[in-house]
Motif scaffolding. Structure first.
Motif, short mmCIF file in Angstrom:
data_model
loop_
_atom_site.label_atom_id
_atom_site.label_comp_id
_atom_site.label_asym_id
_atom_site.label_seq_id
_atom_site.Cartn_x
_atom_site.Cartn_y
_atom_site.Cartn_z
N ARG A 101 0.83 -1.19 0.00
CA ARG A 101 0.00 0.00 0.00
C ARG A 101 0.88 1.25 0.00
O ARG A 101 1.89 1.33 0.70
CB ARG A 101 -0.92 0.01 1.23
N ARG A 102 0.48 2.24 -0.78
CA ARG A 102 1.28 3.46 -0.89
C ARG A 102 0.97 4.43 0.24
O ARG A 102 -0.09 4.38 0.85
CB ARG A 102 1.00 4.13 -2.25
N LYS A 125 0.05 8.08 1.91
CA LYS A 125 -1.11 8.91 1.58
C LYS A 125 -0.79 9.94 0.51
O LYS A 125 -1.54 10.11 -0.44
CB LYS A 125 -1.63 9.61 2.84
N ARG A 153 -0.66 8.37 -2.81
CA ARG A 153 -1.99 8.04 -3.33
C ARG A 153 -2.61 9.25 -4.02
O ARG A 153 -3.32 9.10 -5.02
CB ARG A 153 -2.91 7.59 -2.19
N ASP A 159 -5.59 2.07 -4.20
CA ASP A 159 -5.43 2.36 -2.78
C ASP A 159 -6.34 3.47 -2.27
O ASP A 159 -6.21 3.88 -1.11
CB ASP A 159 -3.97 2.74 -2.48
N LEU A 160 -7.24 3.98 -3.10
CA LEU A 160 -8.14 5.04 -2.65
C LEU A 160 -9.05 4.52 -1.55
O LEU A 160 -9.65 3.45 -1.67
CB LEU A 160 -8.98 5.56 -3.81
N GLU A 188 -10.79 11.28 -0.97
CA GLU A 188 -9.54 11.00 -1.66
C GLU A 188 -9.75 10.88 -3.16
O GLU A 188 -8.94 11.39 -3.95
CB GLU A 188 -8.92 9.71 -1.12
N CYS A 238 -8.02 13.42 -5.73
CA CYS A 238 -7.11 12.88 -6.74
C CYS A 238 -7.55 13.29 -8.15
O CYS A 238 -6.71 13.59 -9.00
CB CYS A 238 -7.05 11.37 -6.64
#
Length: 378
Positions: free
Chosen positions: A3-4, A6, A9, A209-210, A215, A219
């Motif tokens: 997982r990236r 924040k 992301r 990963d949202l 988010e 994005c």
């Protein structure tokens, strides 16, 4: 897949969107001159703002749609959005893929020939090699490469504008003070945005990963801004001699002829060549993900992860030779398309595909897609 963070992301979808968007016509200034500069420098800035707003709106809705329904390839997304009619978008996407590959191949051939005097096939060969190597390294490698190169591109484009402004700042300022705003700037900005709508559907694998709607929307808005950002220094640099630049097939080359800085020109061309690799790899990556997910749904391949989890670097029994074979075959078709000039490709190709992207993607997403999100979103 790990997982990236924040901030990653938020940034990665926009950086990847910018990378696949920029292409040959964008990076050489051809599209910037044709759709923005023709309205005057001030009118071009307004048109660019309209394009960014259009991308931001569609990205925000699309990203939330993908988050809610977990459709991380464009085939799955269009099947959910259009039902049985989703195959029509495949036709539109494939046509745009061949057109863009034609543009980047033509640009790569002309670039290497101009820089080194080598035959056109050398440029095409180098482009194809870069695309194959990038695609073979998988999703995470593509994300990292496209994101890092985006930072390099922003830096070099800003350096380019700084050099132009230091040399021709009075001319650029005078052009801005003229405040010329040609009629139709708003529609021109939206028209250019609509020509590149397909790029939004190519970066869905970056959205896995949202976590929530905030988010996704953030994005999307950021992606619209980042997608338009490289055009800003290019457009402003054209103000050094706007009429002459608009008359050139490759406006950036015309500016460098006035600038007379060979080292910066070589650096700019290297960065631009990298963007050509990114654009071609992005389109082919999206196509291969779509094919892989289709085969998984039809049980032709054995999934090693839930199908709904989307493309991954090694998530199914996808034959390792499939990606390079698809890459080579599609690139070869793109070489054939590249026999047209850049101006002909932009004029004829983009215009023909624009209506399909609007009717099959943008309008359904902004209407039916919003209703589906409201009904099923969380």
């Amino acid at each position: 897949m790990k997982r990236r963070r924040k901030w990653t992301r938020y940034l990665t979808p926009g950086l990847v969107f910018q990378s696949v968007l920029i292409g040959g016509g964008y990076g050489t200034g051809a599209e910037i001159a044709r759709y923005f500069g023709c309205h005057g420098l001030m009118g071009g800035l307004l048109a660019l703002g309209a394009a960014a707003a259009g991308w931001a709106a569609l990205c925000a809705v699309t990203f939330e749609f993908v988050r809610v329904f977990r459709t991380y390839d464009y085939g799955s997304m269009m099947k959910r959005l259009l039902g049985r009619a989703g195959f029509l978008y495949d036709l539109c996407f494939n046509a745009m893929l061949l057109l863009v590959l034609g543009v980047v191949n033509a640009t790569a051939a002309a670039m290497i020939r101009a820089l080194t005097g080598l035959p056109s096939w050398v440029g095409v060969g180098l482009l194809s090699l870069g695309v194959v190597l990038l695609v073979l390294n998988g999703t995470e490698a593509i994300e990292k490469a496209l994101s890092l190169w985006a930072y390099v591109l922003y830096a070099v484009f800003l350096l380019f504008f700084a050099a132009v402004f230091l040399r021709f700042g009075d001319a650029v300022t005078a052009e801005l003070r003229r405040a010329e705003i040609g009629s139709g700037w708003f529609l021109s900005g939206l028209r250019y945005a609509s020509y590149n709508l397909i790029c939004v559907s190519m970066i869905l694998y970056t959205l896995r990963d949202l976590q929530n709607r905030r988010e996704a929307v953030a994005c999307g808005v950021l992606a619209g801004i980042l997608g338009a950002a490289p055009a800003l220094p290019l457009l402003l640099a054209m103000g050094c001699d706007l009429p002459a630049v608009l008359a050139s097939e490759t406006p950036v080359t015309a500016i460098f002829e006035r600038l007379d800085m060979p080292w910066l020109y070589v650096l700019f061309e290297i960065v631009l060549f990298g963007t050509l690799v990114e654009t071609a790899a992005g389109f082919i990556k999206a196509l291969e993900d779509r094919v892989e997910q289709s085969l998984l749904r039809s049980r032709f391949l054995r999934p090693n992860r839930p199908v709904s989890s989307g493309p991954a670097s090694s998530g199914s029994s996808w034959p390792w030779l499939a990606r390079p074979l698809i890459t080579g075959a599609v690139t070869a078709l793109g070489v054939c398309v590249s026999t047209f000039g850049l101006t002909d490709l932009i004029d004829k190709g983009y215009g023909a595909i624009c209506y399909g992207a609007l009717l099959l993607f943008a309008l359904p997403m902004l209407t039916a897609g919003v209703r589906m999100i409201r009904r099923n979103g969380a």
